[in-house]
Write a protein that holds these residues in place. Structure first.
Motif, PDB file in Angstrom:
ATOM      1  N   ILE A  49       0.841  -1.208   0.000  1.00  0.00           N
ATOM      2  CA  ILE A  49       0.000   0.000   0.000  1.00  0.00           C
ATOM      3  C   ILE A  49       0.869   1.247   0.000  1.00  0.00           C
ATOM      4  O   ILE A  49       0.554   2.238  -0.669  1.00  0.00           O
ATOM      5  CB  ILE A  49      -0.962  -0.006   1.203  1.00  0.00           C
ATOM      6  N   GLU A  50       1.979   1.213   0.728  1.00  0.00           N
ATOM      7  CA  GLU A  50       2.888   2.350   0.698  1.00  0.00           C
ATOM      8  C   GLU A  50       3.508   2.523  -0.682  1.00  0.00           C
ATOM      9  O   GLU A  50       3.774   3.650  -1.115  1.00  0.00           O
ATOM     10  CB  GLU A  50       3.992   2.172   1.750  1.00  0.00           C
ATOM     11  N   ALA A  51       3.741   1.410  -1.384  1.00  0.00           N
ATOM     12  CA  ALA A  51       4.242   1.499  -2.763  1.00  0.00           C
ATOM     13  C   ALA A  51       3.216   2.186  -3.650  1.00  0.00           C
ATOM     14  O   ALA A  51       3.549   3.056  -4.465  1.00  0.00           O
ATOM     15  CB  ALA A  51       4.572   0.108  -3.290  1.00  0.00           C
ATOM     16  N   THR A  52       1.957   1.807  -3.486  1.00  0.00           N
ATOM     17  CA  THR A  52       0.886   2.473  -4.236  1.00  0.00           C
ATOM     18  C   THR A  52       0.835   3.953  -3.889  1.00  0.00           C
ATOM     19  O   THR A  52       0.701   4.809  -4.771  1.00  0.00           O
ATOM     20  CB  THR A  52      -0.469   1.814  -3.907  1.00  0.00           C
ATOM     21  N   LYS A  53       0.955   4.239  -2.626  1.00  0.00           N
ATOM     22  CA  LYS A  53       0.923   5.622  -2.150  1.00  0.00           C
ATOM     23  C   LYS A  53       2.023   6.455  -2.796  1.00  0.00           C
ATOM     24  O   LYS A  53       1.834   7.645  -3.085  1.00  0.00           O
ATOM     25  CB  LYS A  53       1.073   5.605  -0.625  1.00  0.00           C
ATOM     26  N   HIS A 145      -8.019  -2.207   8.750  1.00  0.00           N
ATOM     27  CA  HIS A 145      -9.410  -2.263   8.303  1.00  0.00           C
ATOM     28  C   HIS A 145      -9.958  -0.868   8.009  1.00  0.00           C
ATOM     29  O   HIS A 145     -10.830  -0.704   7.146  1.00  0.00           O
ATOM     30  CB  HIS A 145     -10.283  -3.004   9.327  1.00  0.00           C
ATOM     31  N   LEU A 146      -9.429   0.141   8.664  1.00  0.00           N
ATOM     32  CA  LEU A 146      -9.838   1.515   8.380  1.00  0.00           C
ATOM     33  C   LEU A 146      -9.164   2.047   7.120  1.00  0.00           C
ATOM     34  O   LEU A 146      -9.785   2.736   6.312  1.00  0.00           O
ATOM     35  CB  LEU A 146      -9.493   2.413   9.569  1.00  0.00           C
ATOM     36  N   LEU A 151      -9.298   3.470   1.208  1.00  0.00           N
ATOM     37  CA  LEU A 151      -8.908   3.247  -0.182  1.00  0.00           C
ATOM     38  C   LEU A 151     -10.104   2.851  -1.044  1.00  0.00           C
ATOM     39  O   LEU A 151     -10.179   3.185  -2.220  1.00  0.00           O
ATOM     40  CB  LEU A 151      -7.849   2.146  -0.259  1.00  0.00           C
ATOM     41  N   ALA A 152     -11.048   2.128  -0.431  1.00  0.00           N
ATOM     42  CA  ALA A 152     -12.157   1.549  -1.188  1.00  0.00           C
ATOM     43  C   ALA A 152     -13.045   2.597  -1.841  1.00  0.00           C
ATOM     44  O   ALA A 152     -13.661   2.334  -2.881  1.00  0.00           O
ATOM     45  CB  ALA A 152     -13.002   0.664  -0.273  1.00  0.00           C
ATOM     46  N   GLY A 153     -13.128   3.777  -1.241  1.00  0.00           N
ATOM     47  CA  GLY A 153     -14.038   4.792  -1.767  1.00  0.00           C
ATOM     48  C   GLY A 153     -13.645   5.356  -3.116  1.00  0.00           C
ATOM     49  O   GLY A 153     -14.450   6.007  -3.781  1.00  0.00           O
ATOM     50  N   GLY A 154     -12.393   5.134  -3.511  1.00  0.00           N
ATOM     51  CA  GLY A 154     -11.953   5.588  -4.822  1.00  0.00           C
ATOM     52  C   GLY A 154     -11.455   7.006  -4.869  1.00  0.00           C
ATOM     53  O   GLY A 154     -11.138   7.511  -5.957  1.00  0.00           O
ATOM     54  N   THR A 155     -11.364   7.682  -3.729  1.00  0.00           N
ATOM     55  CA  THR A 155     -10.896   9.074  -3.712  1.00  0.00           C
ATOM     56  C   THR A 155      -9.563   9.227  -2.990  1.00  0.00           C
ATOM     57  O   THR A 155      -9.123  10.343  -2.741  1.00  0.00           O
ATOM     58  CB  THR A 155     -11.940   9.988  -3.031  1.00  0.00           C
ATOM     59  N   SER A 156      -8.918   8.097  -2.639  1.00  0.00           N
ATOM     60  CA  SER A 156      -7.641   8.145  -1.938  1.00  0.00           C
ATOM     61  C   SER A 156      -6.535   7.706  -2.889  1.00  0.00           C
ATOM     62  O   SER A 156      -6.588   7.996  -4.088  1.00  0.00           O
ATOM     63  CB  SER A 156      -7.713   7.259  -0.692  1.00  0.00           C
ATOM     64  N   VAL A 157      -5.532   6.996  -2.395  1.00  0.00           N
ATOM     65  CA  VAL A 157      -4.347   6.704  -3.196  1.00  0.00           C
ATOM     66  C   VAL A 157      -4.523   5.508  -4.132  1.00  0.00           C
ATOM     67  O   VAL A 157      -3.735   5.340  -5.059  1.00  0.00           O
ATOM     68  CB  VAL A 157      -3.119   6.463  -2.292  1.00  0.00           C
ATOM     69  N   LEU A 221     -19.352   1.655   0.900  1.00  0.00           N
ATOM     70  CA  LEU A 221     -18.151   2.366   0.461  1.00  0.00           C
ATOM     71  C   LEU A 221     -17.370   1.564  -0.572  1.00  0.00           C
ATOM     72  O   LEU A 221     -16.781   2.131  -1.497  1.00  0.00           O
ATOM     73  CB  LEU A 221     -17.272   2.669   1.672  1.00  0.00           C
ATOM     74  N   PHE A 222     -17.375   0.250  -0.444  1.00  0.00           N
ATOM     75  CA  PHE A 222     -16.626  -0.603  -1.367  1.00  0.00           C
ATOM     76  C   PHE A 222     -17.263  -0.666  -2.758  1.00  0.00           C
ATOM     77  O   PHE A 222     -16.643  -1.170  -3.691  1.00  0.00           O
ATOM     78  CB  PHE A 222     -16.503  -2.015  -0.791  1.00  0.00           C
TER      79      PHE A 222
END
Length: 605
Positions: A49-53, A145-146, A151-157, A221-222
């Motif tokens: 996830i940090e790589a994606t970020k 889990h948070l 990420l699931a909402g599609g507006t983050s990284v 949200l997913f």
């Protein structure tokens, strides 16, 4: 044989031996850049996830099961390997900047290796016999889990721009479900060993889990990426993805949340402890000392930090008294805190958009003076955004860096759970901390710095990252804000908040303080609302030691600035000083001090 020929032959043989020895040495001691590169690939692989970020896409379909036994054994092996590699180098074999980077890497590997040592498989000192945090993998804040839900909402990284992006996310969620399975197994083991969360934290986590159960599909949200397809995607692809996402949520995700909720409610909660700090867990004292080292990069102990916190609380209280009297308030500080919590003039907004607009206006004012303090400024932009509703109640304001290539701007998240009671007293200091010149400057400059090895581009050392951001709050008057005494008091209040952390965090985890005592101490010494203070104290309970990094990092940077100002006098240049702080990435405090001391000497000459 002719003596001259014999001597020549001997010389040739000797030279050949030296060349062979030199070649072998060269092969053994590869360029340090290769070691740095290998380390960064390792870092990306263990935290996809940090790589994606950071803008790397090759791990967008995976999540590391970081509580699994295989993962922990892998970390142990690799950290030991990298330490062996680094031991082959000394300061004569690499450049000055690479030597600094090497020492940062060595510190990181050493402290992380210490954290994953296990007395079951290795003979170790008692400090390694730590209560296993993989036995408490889920909690109410800063938990996977948070983050996954964010990420699931599609507006983050997490990107949702192509069909591949959409399918990558489903693959990543399969890994997430495996993580939840492992979490239940580990928490059951923790129940057997007496390593469990405080009951109050589990109670706060239950509504987060239940928010994904018995909810209409389109409100889940997913499912939001399906409601926000990018332009240009074909109808056929949309139909397939819509079907796949709906099936995943119905057949896999929701049943897993139902299972997790049932486990937490029926099995885990009754076994949770009534105590609040690490001191009440097996080897809790040793665990906390390790976490102090991890989060502060110092060898300070809990008693030293506690006393420092008490001293800072007293100092800041004196400054608060001065501002309170300037404002003309008749009453003690505690009464003034209460008046600030309820002062209607400090709660002027009717909708969340007004809160965001206020932060953008602060940005405009600071922009007029930023060049007077900084010669280094980032290329990346940033946005101010409201925190997502599902985590807003327990969230603090935070900054998420943009991607390294600049295609995704940084995000300053602001929780606004109730706009009618949103208090502006901290807004200017909060902007300086999270955005400019705080996290946005430091983290963006760090990942844009092409002279640094890539492993130093991500956030890394919290004591440096948070110490810089807290120091940045003190620059407000130099940047044209804090002209309103309430906003200046807000800055003092935020500094007080970080000083209180030194007292409360050590109180909870080293001195046997209860949650209630920690809450009351905070209420007595700062202007935060009771609701906010409760959330903060419970954060310290869930993440021991992390909150210490802010004040200790800030105090070190301020100490170094004062030292440089005294040593250099009229030759002190604040823009160059800030460049020296920001141009080497996140440093352990001992290395930061060494670097700045060297700079002071060079400037003196």
């Amino acid at each position: 044989m002719n003596r001259i020929l014999l001597l020549l032959l001997c010389a040739l043989i000797l030279n050949s031996c030296k060349e062979t020895e030199k070649k072998n040495l060269t092969e053994e001691l590869r360029p340090i850049a290769e070691v740095f590169g290998e380390f960064y690939e390792f870092k990306k692989s263990i935290n996809p996830i940090e790589a994606t970020k950071a803008g790397y896409s090759q791990y967008n379909d995976t999540i590391a099961n970081y509580i699994s036994d295989d993962y922990i054994f892998y970390l142990k092996d690799r950290y030991a390997y990298f330490l062996e590699e680094l031991d082959k180098y000394d300061s004569t074999k690499v450049s000055g900047s690479d030597w600094m980077s090497l020492r940062v890497m060595k510190w990181d590997c050493s402290v992380k290796l210490q954290g994953v040592m296990n007395p079951i498989v290795t003979v170790a000192s008692p400090i390694y016999d730590l209560p296993s945090f993989e036995l408490m993998p889920l909690f109410q804040i800063q938990s996977l889990h948070l983050y996954v839900a964010q990420l699931a909402g599609g507006t983050s990284v997490q990107p949702f721009n192509t069909v591949e992006d959409y399918t990558n996310w489903l693959s990543r969620l399969d890994d997430y479900l495996s993580f939840l399975d492992t979490s239940i197994v580990k928490m059951k083991l923790g129940m057997a060993k007496g390593v469990v969360l405080p009951k109050v934290l589990t109670l706060k986590m239950l509504p987060q889990v239940r928010s994904f159960i018995d909810i209409p599909l389109e409100e889940n949200l997913f499912y939001q990426p399906i409601l926000n397809f990018p332009d240009g995607m074909s109808d056929v692809d949309k139909d397939i993805l819509e079907s796949n996402y709906a099936a995943f949520i119905k057949d896999k995700l929701t049943p897993k949340y139902v299972e997790l909720n049932q486990f937490l409610t029926e099995e885990y909660l009754p076994k949770c402890r009534e105590t609040d700090g690490l001191l009440d867990l097996p080897n809790g004292k040793e665990t906390y000392q390790y976490l102090i080292k991890l989060h502060t990069t110092t060898n300070m102990n809990a008693d030293e930090i506690h006393e420092l916190g008490l001293s800072e609380v007293a100092r800041i209280s004196s400054e608060m008294e001065i501002i309170k009297n300037q404002i003309g308030f008749n009453g003690d500080l505690k009464s003034f805190f209460n008046s600030l919590r309820t002062k209607k003039d400090l709660m002027p907004f009717n909708n969340p958009e007004e809160v965001i607009a206020n932060f953008n206006a602060i940005n405009d004012r600071i922009a007029l003076r930023i060049d007077s303090l900084f010669e280094l400024t980032p290329k990346a932009g940033f946005n101010v955004r409201r925190t997502e509703a599902f985590r807003e109640a327990s969230a603090s304001a935070e900054y998420t860096p943009g991607s390294k290539d600049g295609t995704r701007a940084g995000i300053f998240y602001v929780p606004i759970p109730n706009v009618k009671t949103y208090n502006t007293v901290h807004d200017e200091a909060l902007f300086l901390h999270e955005a400019i010149p705080g996290h946005h400057f430091q983290l963006s400059l760090q990942q844009e710095n092409k002279d640094l090895p890539e492993f130093l581009h991500p956030e890394s050392m919290g004591v440096f990252v948070e110490g810089w951001a807290l120091y940045a709050e003190s620059l407000g008057k130099e940047l044209g804000v804090y002209t309103d005494p309430y906003q200046y008091f807000g800055m003092l209040s935020m500094e007080m908040h970080r000083a209180i952390r030194l007292v409360v965090d050590t109180g909870l985890h080293a001195k046997g303080w209860s949650r209630e005592k920690a809450i009351q101490y905070s209420l007595d010494n700062e202007a935060e609302s009771e609701e906010s203070i409760i959330a903060e104290v419970e954060r310290y309970m869930a993440t021991p030691g992390q909150a210490l990094s802010y004040k200790l990092g800030q105090l070190k940077i301020r100490e170094l600035r004062t030292k440089a100002e005294k040593a250099l006098g009229t030759n002190f240049n604040i823009r160059e000083f800030h460049s020296q702080i920001l141009n080497s990435g996140s440093l352990p405090l001992v290395l930061l001090e060494e670097k700045l001391n060297g700079w002071i000497v060079s400037q003196s000459k």
